[in-house]
Design an enzyme around this catalytic site. Structure first.
Site, PDB file in Angstrom:
ATOM      1  N   HIS A  75       0.835  -1.205   0.000  1.00 26.57           N
ATOM      2  CA  HIS A  75       0.000   0.000   0.000  1.00 26.57           C
ATOM      3  C   HIS A  75       0.865   1.248   0.000  1.00 26.57           C
ATOM      4  O   HIS A  75       1.753   1.388   0.823  1.00 26.57           O
ATOM      5  CB  HIS A  75      -0.905   0.015   1.234  1.00 26.57           C
ATOM      6  CG  HIS A  75      -2.069  -0.912   1.117  1.00 26.57           C
ATOM      7  ND1 HIS A  75      -3.183  -0.819   1.889  1.00 26.57           N
ATOM      8  CD2 HIS A  75      -2.279  -1.944   0.282  1.00 26.57           C
ATOM      9  CE1 HIS A  75      -4.042  -1.764   1.550  1.00 26.57           C
ATOM     10  NE2 HIS A  75      -3.506  -2.467   0.582  1.00 26.57           N
ATOM     11  N   TYR A 204      -9.010   4.859   8.040  1.00 32.98           N
ATOM     12  CA  TYR A 204      -9.110   5.191   9.471  1.00 32.98           C
ATOM     13  C   TYR A 204     -10.180   6.273   9.572  1.00 32.98           C
ATOM     14  O   TYR A 204      -9.984   7.371   9.053  1.00 32.98           O
ATOM     15  CB  TYR A 204      -7.792   5.750  10.001  1.00 32.98           C
ATOM     16  CG  TYR A 204      -6.684   4.731  10.175  1.00 32.98           C
ATOM     17  CD1 TYR A 204      -5.897   4.321   9.100  1.00 32.98           C
ATOM     18  CD2 TYR A 204      -6.407   4.194  11.428  1.00 32.98           C
ATOM     19  CE1 TYR A 204      -4.871   3.405   9.281  1.00 32.98           C
ATOM     20  CE2 TYR A 204      -5.381   3.275  11.614  1.00 32.98           C
ATOM     21  CZ  TYR A 204      -4.623   2.887  10.535  1.00 32.98           C
ATOM     22  OH  TYR A 204      -3.609   1.975  10.716  1.00 32.98           O
ATOM     23  N   PRO A 295      -3.098  -0.033  19.212  1.00 30.85           N
ATOM     24  CA  PRO A 295      -2.944  -0.498  17.834  1.00 30.85           C
ATOM     25  C   PRO A 295      -3.227   0.535  16.735  1.00 30.85           C
ATOM     26  O   PRO A 295      -3.016   0.249  15.563  1.00 30.85           O
ATOM     27  CB  PRO A 295      -3.947  -1.662  17.738  1.00 30.85           C
ATOM     28  CG  PRO A 295      -4.943  -1.395  18.792  1.00 30.85           C
ATOM     29  CD  PRO A 295      -4.239  -0.677  19.889  1.00 30.85           C
ATOM     30  N   LYS A 299       1.783  -0.564  15.098  1.00 30.17           N
ATOM     31  CA  LYS A 299       3.234  -0.595  15.338  1.00 30.17           C
ATOM     32  C   LYS A 299       3.756  -1.766  16.162  1.00 30.17           C
ATOM     33  O   LYS A 299       4.970  -1.987  16.214  1.00 30.17           O
ATOM     34  CB  LYS A 299       3.645   0.693  16.072  1.00 30.17           C
ATOM     35  CG  LYS A 299       3.475   1.948  15.268  1.00 30.17           C
ATOM     36  CD  LYS A 299       4.574   2.049  14.246  1.00 30.17           C
ATOM     37  CE  LYS A 299       4.348   3.189  13.290  1.00 30.17           C
ATOM     38  NZ  LYS A 299       4.399   2.821  11.904  1.00 30.17           N
ATOM     39  N   TYR A 387       4.048   6.653  10.046  1.00 28.15           N
ATOM     40  CA  TYR A 387       3.214   5.496   9.711  1.00 28.15           C
ATOM     41  C   TYR A 387       4.007   4.428   8.941  1.00 28.15           C
ATOM     42  O   TYR A 387       3.884   3.243   9.234  1.00 28.15           O
ATOM     43  CB  TYR A 387       1.981   5.948   8.922  1.00 28.15           C
ATOM     44  CG  TYR A 387       0.921   4.876   8.830  1.00 28.15           C
ATOM     45  CD1 TYR A 387       0.150   4.540   9.933  1.00 28.15           C
ATOM     46  CD2 TYR A 387       0.718   4.174   7.646  1.00 28.15           C
ATOM     47  CE1 TYR A 387      -0.798   3.532   9.879  1.00 28.15           C
ATOM     48  CE2 TYR A 387      -0.233   3.161   7.567  1.00 28.15           C
ATOM     49  CZ  TYR A 387      -0.987   2.852   8.689  1.00 28.15           C
ATOM     50  OH  TYR A 387      -1.922   1.848   8.629  1.00 28.15           O
TER      51      TYR A 387
HETATM   52  P1  FAD Z   1       3.813 -12.107  21.055  1.00 31.57           P
HETATM   53  O1  FAD Z   1       3.351 -12.120  19.661  1.00 31.57           O
HETATM   54  O2  FAD Z   1       2.815 -11.947  22.161  1.00 31.57           O
HETATM   55  O3  FAD Z   1       4.634 -13.447  21.293  1.00 31.57           O
HETATM   56  C1  FAD Z   1       4.982 -13.913  22.570  1.00 31.57           C
HETATM   57  C2  FAD Z   1       5.013 -15.432  22.547  1.00 31.57           C
HETATM   58  O4  FAD Z   1       5.449 -15.898  23.813  1.00 31.57           O
HETATM   59  C3  FAD Z   1       3.633 -16.027  22.312  1.00 31.57           C
HETATM   60  O5  FAD Z   1       3.699 -16.977  21.273  1.00 31.57           O
HETATM   61  C4  FAD Z   1       3.259 -16.628  23.651  1.00 31.57           C
HETATM   62  O6  FAD Z   1       2.424 -17.757  23.508  1.00 31.57           O
HETATM   63  C5  FAD Z   1       4.621 -16.976  24.210  1.00 31.57           C
HETATM   64  N1  FAD Z   1       4.680 -17.067  25.673  1.00 31.57           N
HETATM   65  C6  FAD Z   1       4.009 -16.334  26.588  1.00 31.57           C
HETATM   66  N2  FAD Z   1       4.355 -16.697  27.828  1.00 31.57           N
HETATM   67  C7  FAD Z   1       5.286 -17.674  27.709  1.00 31.57           C
HETATM   68  C8  FAD Z   1       6.027 -18.447  28.640  1.00 31.57           C
HETATM   69  N3  FAD Z   1       5.879 -18.279  29.950  1.00 31.57           N
HETATM   70  N4  FAD Z   1       6.886 -19.369  28.161  1.00 31.57           N
HETATM   71  C9  FAD Z   1       7.054 -19.544  26.831  1.00 31.57           C
HETATM   72  N5  FAD Z   1       6.374 -18.830  25.895  1.00 31.57           N
HETATM   73  C10 FAD Z   1       5.503 -17.904  26.339  1.00 31.57           C
HETATM   74  N6  FAD Z   1      -0.733  -4.902  16.850  1.00 31.57           N
HETATM   75  C11 FAD Z   1      -1.108  -4.215  15.786  1.00 31.57           C
HETATM   76  O7  FAD Z   1      -0.276  -3.488  15.240  1.00 31.57           O
HETATM   77  N7  FAD Z   1      -2.390  -4.341  15.297  1.00 31.57           N
HETATM   78  C12 FAD Z   1      -3.324  -5.152  15.898  1.00 31.57           C
HETATM   79  O8  FAD Z   1      -4.461  -5.251  15.442  1.00 31.57           O
HETATM   80  C13 FAD Z   1      -2.960  -5.867  17.018  1.00 31.57           C
HETATM   81  N8  FAD Z   1      -3.849  -6.679  17.643  1.00 31.57           N
HETATM   82  C14 FAD Z   1      -3.454  -7.345  18.773  1.00 31.57           C
HETATM   83  C15 FAD Z   1      -4.369  -8.166  19.466  1.00 31.57           C
HETATM   84  C16 FAD Z   1      -4.003  -8.824  20.634  1.00 31.57           C
HETATM   85  C17 FAD Z   1      -5.011  -9.689  21.383  1.00 31.57           C
HETATM   86  C18 FAD Z   1      -2.684  -8.676  21.129  1.00 31.57           C
HETATM   87  C19 FAD Z   1      -2.271  -9.379  22.416  1.00 31.57           C
HETATM   88  C20 FAD Z   1      -1.767  -7.878  20.426  1.00 31.57           C
HETATM   89  C21 FAD Z   1      -2.143  -7.201  19.257  1.00 31.57           C
HETATM   90  N9  FAD Z   1      -1.247  -6.389  18.550  1.00 31.57           N
HETATM   91  C22 FAD Z   1      -1.625  -5.711  17.469  1.00 31.57           C
HETATM   92  C23 FAD Z   1       0.128  -6.237  18.932  1.00 31.57           C
HETATM   93  C24 FAD Z   1       1.046  -7.175  18.158  1.00 31.57           C
HETATM   94  O9  FAD Z   1       0.356  -8.325  17.768  1.00 31.57           O
HETATM   95  C25 FAD Z   1       2.196  -7.450  19.098  1.00 31.57           C
HETATM   96  O10 FAD Z   1       2.868  -6.238  19.303  1.00 31.57           O
HETATM   97  C26 FAD Z   1       3.155  -8.521  18.581  1.00 31.57           C
HETATM   98  O11 FAD Z   1       2.533  -9.775  18.640  1.00 31.57           O
HETATM   99  C27 FAD Z   1       4.435  -8.510  19.414  1.00 31.57           C
HETATM  100  O12 FAD Z   1       5.204  -9.640  19.142  1.00 31.57           O
HETATM  101  P2  FAD Z   1       6.006 -10.357  20.296  1.00 31.57           P
HETATM  102  O13 FAD Z   1       6.745 -11.464  19.624  1.00 31.57           O
HETATM  103  O14 FAD Z   1       6.727  -9.377  21.109  1.00 31.57           O
HETATM  104  O15 FAD Z   1       4.893 -10.956  21.287  1.00 31.57           O
HETATM  105  C1  PHB Z   2      -4.972  -4.777  10.958  1.00 33.01           C
HETATM  106  O1  PHB Z   2      -5.074  -4.952   9.732  1.00 33.01           O
HETATM  107  O2  PHB Z   2      -5.176  -5.691  11.768  1.00 33.01           O
HETATM  108  C2  PHB Z   2      -4.630  -3.435  11.471  1.00 33.01           C
HETATM  109  C3  PHB Z   2      -4.398  -2.409  10.575  1.00 33.01           C
HETATM  110  C4  PHB Z   2      -4.077  -1.150  11.053  1.00 33.01           C
HETATM  111  C5  PHB Z   2      -3.985  -0.936  12.411  1.00 33.01           C
HETATM  112  C6  PHB Z   2      -4.200  -1.965  13.306  1.00 33.01           C
HETATM  113  C7  PHB Z   2      -4.532  -3.231  12.838  1.00 33.01           C
HETATM  114  O3  PHB Z   2      -3.684   0.314  12.861  1.00 33.01           O
END
Ligand code: FAD
Ligand code: PHB
Length: 394
Positions: A75, A204, A295, A299, A387
């Site tokens: 995009h 948005y 969200p 980011k 962005y």
């Molecule tokens: P995570 O993806 O959370 O990975 C952490 C991993 O560690 C997981 O697989 C978990 O199962 C594992 N874990 C946890 N505890 C333990 C343990 N004790 N031992 C071993 N493993 C463990 N960001 C956006 O930009 N847009 C969105 O729409 C958006 N929606 C989201 C919805 C939800 C419900 C959540 C929680 C987050 C969302 N985010 C979103 C944020 C984005 O998904 C996260 O910032 C991203 O997943 C970060 O990656 P990470 O690897 O740091 O953490």
């Molecule tokens: C998504 O596609 O899940 C999405 C897109 C933009 C955002 C957050 C989530 O700011």
């Protein structure tokens, strides 16, 4: 009890842990990933969808972006909806050609797991009762249970990539951490729908009934969100009510929102968290384990990738030459980007949501800001630069 030895123990197989395992693998550093969920679970978990240019470039560089380039949607602009109209921010024109790519987080996770396992890199799924010990020593130990048996993983460093509810952050003595936190007075109800997106670029929308976002996943699947109260009950939102609200909030003359079967529906609260420092002894936090952003700026995943890129550089330099500067400076290097992103995500959230208790004054301030973004190239460029994501700092 069985004992295993490695160089780096990575806790968590989300984007942070998996990207780190690949970066270390490329540098010839051994790592074991421990994940408490099953492979199926982490590969199906629906979350973010927007990849910054820098994230895509890094995955490309690692040779992990094949399917992303085939199936991801590039995009070059984004749409702001307000007052019954839409205004396009030409992201690429304003940022020297940078762009975002729409590709679901669970697809990134699938690609990274498959490639890591194919390269012989160990990922242990469904581990239980993970505990970190000896973080102040030169040889920390990760204790866990798997398949009903007790295990110990001995390592030089631990990377805490286990998200906001993981064990890593909790393993740091509270007195050694400062936690900065903010709750937002709204949440997002998100749906994944089996229907062709009604837009070519993300919308948005600010509306008196609350914020709405039309995002996409593929030519056949749409991702949409509406602002709801933080304590909203999902059961109060049958599909028809969600579509009614989306139609109302995204409306512009002459445009129709196509509807389809809802594949997934969930509510996510909006929270900001930053812990400082992001390291303690031989433990380094990365991604959601260290910080959460609302969200609206899309980011979270991208910040996680930027963290582990910095961490991998620090670790590689330390193994290569014994130089600790990269590891010592890890927190400071990451926090600069983290706080920039917190500021951007908070501003976007405040600008586009309807805040409880907001009055006519707040309303007019928000309109003035949106009007300014439409009229001033400098204002639009500032939004676009944030962005698409800041370039990496080296
Ligand atoms: P995570 O993806 O959370 O990975 C952490 C991993 O560690 C997981 O697989 C978990 O199962 C594992 N874990 C946890 N505890 C333990 C343990 N004790 N031992 C071993 N493993 C463990 N960001 C956006 O930009 N847009 C969105 O729409 C958006 N929606 C989201 C919805 C939800 C419900 C959540 C929680 C987050 C969302 N985010 C979103 C944020 C984005 O998904 C996260 O910032 C991203 O997943 C970060 O990656 P990470 O690897 O740091 O953490
Ligand atoms: C998504 O596609 O899940 C999405 C897109 C933009 C955002 C957050 C989530 O700011």
């Amino acid at each position: 009890m069985s004992r295993l030895d490695t160089q780096v123990a990575i806790i968590g197989a989300g984007p942070a842990g998996l990207v780190l395992s690949h970066l270390l693998g490329r540098a010839g550093i051994e790592a074991v990933v421990l994940e408490d969920r099953s492979r199926e679970y982490v590969e199906q978990r629906v979350r973010a969808g927007v990849l910054e240019q820098g994230t895509v470039d890094l995955l490309d560089d690692l040779g992990l972006a094949g399917r992303l380039h085939r199936e991801g949607l590039v995009h070059r602009g984004v749409l702001l909806g307000f007052d019954g109209r839409r205004h396009r921010i030409p992201l690429s024109d304003l940022t020297g050609g940078r762009a975002i790519t729409i590709y679901g987080q669970q697809e990134v996770v699938k690609d990274l797991i498959a490639a890591r396992l194919a390269a012989g890199g160990p990922i242990q799924f469904e581990v239980e009762d993970v505990e970190l010990a000896g973080l102040d020593s030169t040889r920390p130990v990760v204790r866990y249970r798997a398949g009903g048996a007790a295990h110990e993983l001995h390592c030089d460093l631990v990377a805490g990539c286990d998200g906001s509810h993981g064990v890593s952050r909790r393993s740091i003595p509270p007195a050694a951490l400062t936690v900065y936190e903010r709750e937002f007075p709204f949440a997002w109800l998100g749906i994944l729908a089996q229907v062709a997106p009604s837009t070519d670029e993300l919308i948005y929308a600010r509306h008196e009934r609350g914020f709405a976002l039309h995002s996409l996943r593929s030519p056949e699947v749409s991702r949409l969100y509406i602002q709801v109260a933080p304590d909203e009950d999902l059961a109060a939102w049958p599909d028809d009510r969600v579509w009614d609200e989306l139609r109302a909030r995204l409306a512009v003359d002459g445009w129709t929102l196509a509807e389809g079967p809802v594949l997934e529906k969930s509510i996510a609260v909006h929270r900001s968290v930053v812990v400082e420092p992001m390291q303690h002894g031989r433990l380094f936090l990365a991604g959601d384990a260290a910080h959460i952003v609302p969200p609206t700026g899309a980011k979270g995943l991208n910040l996680a990738v930027a963290d582990v890129r910095a961490l991998a550089q620090g670790i590689a330099a330390w193994y290569r030459t014994g130089d600790t500067a990269g590891l010592d400076g890890y927190t400071a290097r990451c926090l600069r980007r983290v706080w920039r992103v917190q500021e951007f995500s908070t501003s976007m959230s405040t600008l586009l949501h309807r805040l409880p208790g907001a009055d006519g004054f707040d309303e007019r301030l928000a309109r003035a800001e949106l009007d300014w973004i439409c009229r001033s190239e400098a204002a639009a460029r500032s939004l676009a630069e944030n962005y698409v994501g800041l370039p990496f700092d080296d």
